[in-house]
Design an enzyme around this catalytic site. Structure first.
Site, PDB file in Angstrom:
ATOM      1  N   ASN A 108       0.747  -1.275   0.077  1.00  0.00           N
ATOM      2  CA  ASN A 108       0.036  -0.028  -0.013  1.00  0.00           C
ATOM      3  C   ASN A 108       0.862   1.216  -0.052  1.00  0.00           C
ATOM      4  OD1 ASN A 108      -2.095  -1.729   0.013  1.00  0.00           O
ATOM      5  ND2 ASN A 108      -2.625  -1.618   2.618  1.00  0.00           N
TER       6      ASN A 108
ATOM      7  N   ASP B 134      -0.618   4.306   1.084  1.00  0.00           N
ATOM      8  CA  ASP B 134      -1.177   5.013   1.901  1.00  0.00           C
ATOM      9  C   ASP B 134      -0.702   5.580   3.362  1.00  0.00           C
ATOM     10  OD1 ASP B 134      -1.926   2.823   3.485  1.00  0.00           O
ATOM     11  OD2 ASP B 134      -3.541   2.486   2.584  1.00  0.00           O
TER      12      ASP B 134
ATOM     13  N   HIS C  22       6.044  -0.473  -2.754  1.00  0.00           N
ATOM     14  CA  HIS C  22       5.669   0.221  -3.749  1.00  0.00           C
ATOM     15  C   HIS C  22       5.605   1.827  -3.559  1.00  0.00           C
ATOM     16  CE1 HIS C  22       3.202  -3.586  -5.001  1.00  0.00           C
ATOM     17  NE2 HIS C  22       4.581  -3.485  -5.390  1.00  0.00           N
TER      18      HIS C  22
ATOM     19  N   CYS D 231      15.777  16.590 -10.847  1.00  0.00           N
ATOM     20  CA  CYS D 231      16.896  16.773  -9.946  1.00  0.00           C
ATOM     21  C   CYS D 231      16.744  15.737  -8.985  1.00  0.00           C
ATOM     22  CB  CYS D 231      16.763  18.020  -9.238  1.00  0.00           C
ATOM     23  SG  CYS D 231      15.192  18.019  -8.158  1.00  0.00           S
TER      24      CYS D 231
END
EC number: 2.3.1.286
Length: 281
Positions: A106, A108, A123, A134
């Protein structure tokens, strides 16, 4: 309420986890009780539109414009989301050294909000933004404020929420959207600090996850169909080492043939029960 067959399975899981050091891998299903939509139905079929691919996002300015217009409207739901009982139960288990570690697919950040430490975010996180020019990172809140200030025409537009902070926005609203600029270099190639479809998990993150599997004695999978290779490979590696893989998930998973046990019940009910049983014994 948990029914009798589920409680029997849970008691078996409790005994197994009391004897072995388990690593936990979570997916979108653990956050649905926090109001964040998941990706797939019980058969593992993806819901809704196809996700934007990494190469499209990086190589197409119009794709980035579309992404950020939709993400600007989806961010309030993500930023306001609160960790639920399942997140808190895992944090409590970790605090008592009753799980070996925590890996999440997740983006979140709700595990961290719940108090979990050293979470491996396989992820990435929507709470950070990466400049592709940059390589500096920025806080998502600052980028949101910039987008709101430059796109007032979207202030009162409603869009249906989709997974990962995306929304289903009428394309007519996208053409005039002003994409955010990097606060460090003023470049306009900003990307959420998450792994897109078609993009590889960072090598150092993958290495940490692999090491966690090697150090654990079992794997508990929560709220995921494991369709993403980055998580499925961890189950495969654990099973190949002869260690138990157990899932708490509604419906089909990619690893069903590898599982020692599967509990099909809401994780926000199952994990608090499990935490209470393990912590108080």
């Amino acid at each position: 309420m948990l029914d009798s067959p589920t409680l029997d399975l849970l008691d078996s899981l409790r005994r197994t986890m009391a004897e072995k050091s388990f690593l936990v891998v979570t997916g979108a299903g653990i956050s649905t009780a926090s109001g964040i939509p998941d990706y797939r139905d019980k058969d593992g079929v993806r819901r809704g539109a196809q996700p934007m691919m990494y190469q499209e996002f990086v190589g197409n300015p119009a794709a980035r414009q579309r992404y950020w217009a939709r993400a600007m409207l989806g961010w309030p739901r993500i930023s306001a989301s609160q960790a639920n009982a399942a997140h808190r139960a895992l944090a409590a288990l970790q605090a008592e050294n009753l799980i070996k570690g925590l890996i999440t697919q997740n983006v979140d950040a709700l595990h961290t909000q719940a108090g979990s430490q050293d979470v491996i975010e396989l992820h990435g996180s929507l709470h950070r933004v990466l400049c592709l020019d940059c390589q500096q990172r920025s806080d998502r809140t600052a980028i949101q404020e910039q987008m709101l200030a430059h796109n007032l025409y979207l202030a009162d537009v409603h869009a249906t929420q989709a997974p990962d902070g995306d929304t289903l926005l009428d394309p007519a609203y996208e053409a005039g959207f002003k994409v955010p600029e990097c606060p460090h270099c003023q470049g306009k190639r900003l990307k959420p600090d998450v792994v897109f479809f078609g993009e590889n998990v960072a090598s150092h993150t993958a290495a940490r996850a692999t090491l966690s599997v090697e150090q654990a004695e079992g794997l508990l999978v929560v709220g995921t169909s494991l369709m993403a290779w980055s998580a499925f490979r961890l189950c495969k590696a654990m099973a190949e080492q002869g260690k138990p893989v157990i899932a708490i998930n509604h419906g089909k998973t990619r690893a069903d043939e590898l599982l020692r046990m599967k509990i099909e019940a809401p994780c926000e009910q199952v994990l608090p029960w499990l935490a209470e049983q393990l912590i108080t014994r």
